[in-house]
Design an enzyme around this catalytic site. Sequence first.
Site, PDB file in Angstrom:
ATOM      1  N   VAL A  16     -17.091  -5.976 132.789  1.00 17.97           N
ATOM      2  CA  VAL A  16     -16.423  -7.207 132.386  1.00 17.97           C
ATOM      3  C   VAL A  16     -17.434  -8.322 132.195  1.00 17.97           C
ATOM      4  O   VAL A  16     -17.326  -9.135 131.279  1.00 17.97           O
ATOM      5  CB  VAL A  16     -15.352  -7.605 133.427  1.00 17.97           C
ATOM      6  CG1 VAL A  16     -14.689  -8.924 133.053  1.00 17.97           C
ATOM      7  CG2 VAL A  16     -14.310  -6.498 133.551  1.00 17.97           C
ATOM      8  N   GLY A  17     -18.419  -8.384 133.064  1.00 17.48           N
ATOM      9  CA  GLY A  17     -19.432  -9.426 132.973  1.00 17.48           C
ATOM     10  C   GLY A  17     -20.480  -9.241 134.041  1.00 17.48           C
ATOM     11  O   GLY A  17     -20.324  -8.447 134.970  1.00 17.48           O
ATOM     12  N   GLY A  44     -23.811 -11.593 136.185  1.00 20.34           N
ATOM     13  CA  GLY A  44     -24.471 -12.871 136.391  1.00 20.34           C
ATOM     14  C   GLY A  44     -25.703 -12.708 137.254  1.00 20.34           C
ATOM     15  O   GLY A  44     -26.228 -11.602 137.419  1.00 20.34           O
ATOM     16  N   PHE A 101     -25.952 -13.076 140.494  1.00 21.29           N
ATOM     17  CA  PHE A 101     -25.746 -12.529 141.831  1.00 21.29           C
ATOM     18  C   PHE A 101     -24.803 -11.337 141.884  1.00 21.29           C
ATOM     19  O   PHE A 101     -24.759 -10.640 142.890  1.00 21.29           O
ATOM     20  CB  PHE A 101     -25.195 -13.618 142.761  1.00 21.29           C
ATOM     21  CG  PHE A 101     -26.026 -14.875 142.777  1.00 21.29           C
ATOM     22  CD1 PHE A 101     -27.320 -14.859 143.272  1.00 21.29           C
ATOM     23  CD2 PHE A 101     -25.524 -16.063 142.282  1.00 21.29           C
ATOM     24  CE1 PHE A 101     -28.096 -16.006 143.287  1.00 21.29           C
ATOM     25  CE2 PHE A 101     -26.287 -17.223 142.288  1.00 21.29           C
ATOM     26  CZ  PHE A 101     -27.582 -17.189 142.785  1.00 21.29           C
ATOM     27  N   VAL A 141     -19.346  -7.641 137.344  1.00 21.14           N
ATOM     28  CA  VAL A 141     -17.895  -7.476 137.424  1.00 21.14           C
ATOM     29  C   VAL A 141     -17.494  -6.288 136.562  1.00 21.14           C
ATOM     30  O   VAL A 141     -17.862  -6.205 135.385  1.00 21.14           O
ATOM     31  CB  VAL A 141     -17.157  -8.746 136.954  1.00 21.14           C
ATOM     32  CG1 VAL A 141     -15.649  -8.565 137.102  1.00 21.14           C
ATOM     33  CG2 VAL A 141     -17.628  -9.965 137.737  1.00 21.14           C
ATOM     34  N   ASP A 160     -20.464 -25.438 139.846  1.00 26.47           N
ATOM     35  CA  ASP A 160     -21.060 -24.686 138.737  1.00 26.47           C
ATOM     36  C   ASP A 160     -19.991 -24.389 137.699  1.00 26.47           C
ATOM     37  O   ASP A 160     -19.797 -23.249 137.275  1.00 26.47           O
ATOM     38  CB  ASP A 160     -21.697 -23.387 139.236  1.00 26.47           C
ATOM     39  CG  ASP A 160     -22.571 -22.714 138.170  1.00 26.47           C
ATOM     40  OD1 ASP A 160     -22.883 -23.384 137.161  1.00 26.47           O
ATOM     41  OD2 ASP A 160     -22.934 -21.536 138.347  1.00 26.47           O
TER      42      ASP A 160
END
Length: 430
Positions: free
Chosen positions: A199-200, A202, A204, A207, A320
């Site tokens: 899904v994604g 980043g 850290f 997903v 953020d």
Amino acid sequence: MWLYLVIFGCLSLCVPAPAVEQGRSCVFLTSSRNSRNMEEGRVNGTIQYCAHTNCCVGFFRIIDGQPVAELQGCKMVVGGCLDPTCFTSTTHLDYIRCECSSNLCNGNITWNAEEKQPQLKHSSHSTDMVTAIVVVLGMLLCTLVVAVKCRHRFRGYDDKQHLSLPEESLTSLCSCHISKQSDMDLTSMELQQESIHIVGSGHFASVWQGSYQGTTVAVKVFPTWCKQEFTVEREVYGLPHLVHAGIAHFLGAGRKSDSGDCVLLLELATCGSLSSFLSKNSSDWTTTLKLAQSLSEGLAYLHSDFYRHGVHKPAVAHRDLSSNNVLVRDDGTCVLCDFGSSTILRSCAGPHSWQRYMVNVQSQVGTLCYMAPELLDGCVNLSSGWCLIQGDVYSLGTLLWELLMRCSDLFIGCPVPEHRLPYEELHRQP
């Protein structure tokens, strides 16, 4: 109107100019509105010989369905023009224009009258003004509503419930004393780790789309060395009353038995991040307002500070907020997510104590193009809870701009701009 025409003429594509042919001649219209074009080359009667460009330009006003010339001559800005004939299919208000690259090509214009936008029929500046006013007022109104909601909810603590409880009871019910949640049993979780199901990802965590007890979920996996970010985000999701349509629904947390990685289970937002959604889709005014309203209400609730049913929900500063940290559901609403950089503004001193509340924040965090200038310049006290809240509201304003720049109803008669991040042009500069 003449100033409008001159400005319109200056808006040309930034295409490298071809070599100028000596003696490029264009039809020249003698009029007061055309005085500035005199500088672009020698004029002999109704012909102008261009000194700086290889392009002719013409502006025509539509009167009774026919184009009537109002400005003709050499192009005022050096730039390319590929079409040798004066042809256009774009109508702006009641004006059409063309640029062409052959001698005297701007003498007559060929245009497609059927493609004239009916909404732009009236010859006045009012349409442009209305569009600009709608954009500005829309952003100001959305930001104002959120600021009022944030201030009201963040200040309130639900005074009626607060007054019905003794002070010692309020202290004992403060979120500072909420016990930690236990881990979920994730043995039945199936993680679809094929690349098509990611899904994604980043800094850290990554997903994935997964399945838990027969339900399709988003599985956010933190490597073992990102335990601190996992702990912060889990703590935020675990706060009392943090259930809202504008915040990603939290299902639970635990650890993977095989690797020991930390895991958060969240609802799956099928349209992905807001950034991904805007890069693929433009939206009409109604859809844009729905996205903006759900986003604003989610942030207002995150910032709210209240007691309800004898339990305290503290305010949370996201810190953020960006289009990568907002998800879009298939019903066209936004939800906040990614609370790994967030700060919980805990307070047990009674109503309105947030105004004096200080937090232990050692450094600024966030995505640069969404951060308030005072945060970037280091001109604020990062230990002030109120300053962190204000920083979120600034980020919300940039997100509203991002949404409005993909609203097709604000760009009638011209293409909707491609999706851009705030201040993207500045970041591209060497």
